[in-house]
Design an enzyme around this catalytic site. Structure first.
Site, short mmCIF file in Angstrom:
data_model
loop_
_atom_site.label_atom_id
_atom_site.label_comp_id
_atom_site.label_asym_id
_atom_site.label_seq_id
_atom_site.Cartn_x
_atom_site.Cartn_y
_atom_site.Cartn_z
N TYR A 376 0.87 -1.18 0.00
CA TYR A 376 0.00 0.00 0.00
C TYR A 376 0.90 1.22 0.00
CZ TYR A 376 -3.84 3.11 1.37
OH TYR A 376 -4.78 4.11 1.42
N ASN A 449 6.19 3.07 13.58
CA ASN A 449 4.83 2.57 13.82
C ASN A 449 4.46 1.41 12.89
OD1 ASN A 449 4.42 4.29 15.92
ND2 ASN A 449 2.80 5.49 14.97
N TYR A 450 5.35 1.07 11.97
CA TYR A 450 5.26 -0.18 11.22
C TYR A 450 6.43 -1.06 11.67
CZ TYR A 450 2.34 2.61 7.99
OH TYR A 450 1.39 3.43 7.43
#
Length: 503
Positions: A376, A449-450
């Protein structure tokens, strides 16, 4: 069982335990703490942290439950602090800032700020994400190209920390340069959660805001959004047309991701999913309806993306109130126990021809379908790129896109298959730089955060560049100093937490 004062402690014999222990989003992991503490106040958090340290018990903290690696759902964690009951959102006149507790979800924050004062923050697009874990990583979303990251609007934090004496205490740290606790605030502007303490309150106010009228202290969202969804059927795409389409999209961002771009209010998400019968790759876009000539800007962007791509596409468009369309996205799992593996990378420029060929090859392989799999591409840049790399702990301030790699599936029996698929896909995409997105002309590391523990595994990171450089770059030594000052006993730790100096 260790007793903790002034808190609602839930143990394995409590009927609530199983649901609370399983609240994590990624079902590859499961929590097995001795106690889960439903904290309802900063004082309760302080008590629980102090008691856990005194008892020598490993602790972890949960807000929304969206952590993608086992930082919380680790079997070594004995004490789990669940912050979901702490979800108050209010205006604090003394701080001239909005006070948000860490258990609030993005859905609750967006609704409360908009309905109460007509303002918002440029946070993420998944409504069920908890603000407690979202903000410390930097936090970006569909409005970030126009308004920057959420931490660009973070005024202060209240944090429960533990000193060398093992005592827990609450500290308020602000972005004011003269604040003696300023470094603790800075550490929470992009280093991720679980490093320095437990945040029990966030205060939000834009740095250029004046006065004490709450309606002027944070960005105003668009009154309306224009949205479009474009789709290309895989059956119509061959490698040249797929490659041209993705390259056009990336090259448009190369031209339009500087601060001050007239396309700042245009945001996109390009879902490049694996090929399957009757499946499409989907390009979602939105733009503020308040911008003069918004429709023309969309037309210009779409024309650039489809230029030279002789493949038909479907398009659906809508216009509606900002809050309604923002909260319309359903990011729940529908009750299914989703297992997944995800990875990330920042892009400074379009993928190389070799990478585009690798992308096509992996998305069109013949492996059995997962529930969903692919990449994405989030729109990025704009006002995000106005700040310098040391202004906040998040140093990635000259990127154009963020790539989020993900595969999810049902059933533990498929773990090895899809973990291997994702790891090999990511490794091959970054084969020129040791299997990981080393900062350079095309990539710029990854977003904490990933989180991806593979970046710290020499089997998958052969670059010689340590994981902390990929996440924090030159900011890491300063983060280690902050760690040494505020968490000298390393109470708050996980697989990718900031290490004490010398470790």
């Amino acid at each position: 069982m260790q007793r903790f004062p002034e808190t609602d402690a839930v143990g394995p014999g409590d009927p609530r335990y199983r649901r609370l222990a399983a609240r994590g989003y990624n079902k590859r992991y499961s929590a097995r703490p001795e106690t889960i503490h439903l904290a309802r106040s900063p004082e309760q958090v302080e008590h629980v942290v102090g008691a856990a340290v005194a008892a020598g018990k490993r602790l972890a903290v949960r807000s929304g439950g969206h952590c993608e690696e086992p930082f919380v759902d680790d079997h070594d964690v004995r004490v789990l602090i669940d912050l979901r009951p702490m979800r108050s959102i209010s205006y604090d006149p003394d701080m001239r800032a909005f006070c948000v507790e860490p258990g609030a979800t993005l859905r609750e924050v967006f609704a409360a700020l908009h309905e109460g004062w007509g303002v918002t923050i440029p946070a993420g697009s998944c409504p069920s994400v908890g603000i407690g874990g979202h903000i410390p990583g930097g936090a970006y979303g569909p409005l970030s190209r126009e308004h920057g990251m959420v931490v660009d609007h973070l005024y202060a934090v209240e944090v429960v920390v533990v000193g060398e004496d093992g005592r827990a205490r609450r500290v308020v740290a602000t972005r004011e340069p003269g604040d003696p606790n300023h470094d603790l605030w800075w550490g929470h502007t992009g280093a991720g959660g679980g490093n320095f303490g437990v945040v029990t309150r966030y205060w939000l106010r834009s740095p250029d805001a004046d006065g004490d009228d709450p309606a002027t202290l944070l960005p105003k969202p668009p009154s309306t959004l224009l949205t479009s969804s474009l789709g290309w059927y895989w059956k119509d795409l061959d490698e040249p047309s797929f490659t041209r389409l993705v390259r056009n999209h990336c090259e448009w961002y190369e031209r339009n991701s500087h601060d001050g771009t007239p396309f700042a209010s245009l945001d996109t998400g390009f879902t490049l999913n694996r090929r399957a019968p009757d499946e499409k790759i989907m390009l979602e876009l939105q733009i503020s309806g308040d911008v003069p000539g918004a429709a023309g800007l969309v037309d210009s962007y779409v024309a650039a993306v489809v230029d030279g791509v002789e493949v038909p596409y479907t398009i659906e468009s809508d216009t509606g109130p900002w809050l309604e369309l923002t909260l319309a996205y359903d990011d729940s799992t529908g009750g299914y126990p989703i297992r997944f593996k995800s990875k990330g990378s920042y892009l400074r420029a379009c993928w190389s021809e070799r990478q585009l060929a690798t992308l096509y090859r992996h998305l069109t392989d013949d492996a059995e379908d997962a529930d969903s799999a692919g990449v994405y591409l989030h729109g990025y840049g704009g006002r995000v790129n106005a700040a310098g790399p040391a202004a906040t702990a998040n140093p990635h301030r000259d990127s154009i896109l963020v790539a989020y790699y993900n595969v999810d599936w049902l059933g533990a029996k498929y773990d090895e298959r899809w973990m291997t698929w994702m790891r090999e896909f990511y490794r091959d995409m970054h084969a020129d730089t040791g299997g990981v997105p080393v900062p350079g002309p095309i990539t710029d590391g990854s977003y904490i955060n990933y989180p991806d523990v593979d970046l710290a595994d020499p089997a998958w990171n052969t670059s010689g560049v340590p994981w902390h450089t990929l996440y924090f770059k030159d900011n890491y030594p300063r983060l280690q100093e902050i760690k040494a000052r505020w968490d000298p006993l390393d109470v708050f730790r996980h697989a990718l937490s900031i290490r004490l100096p010398g470790e």
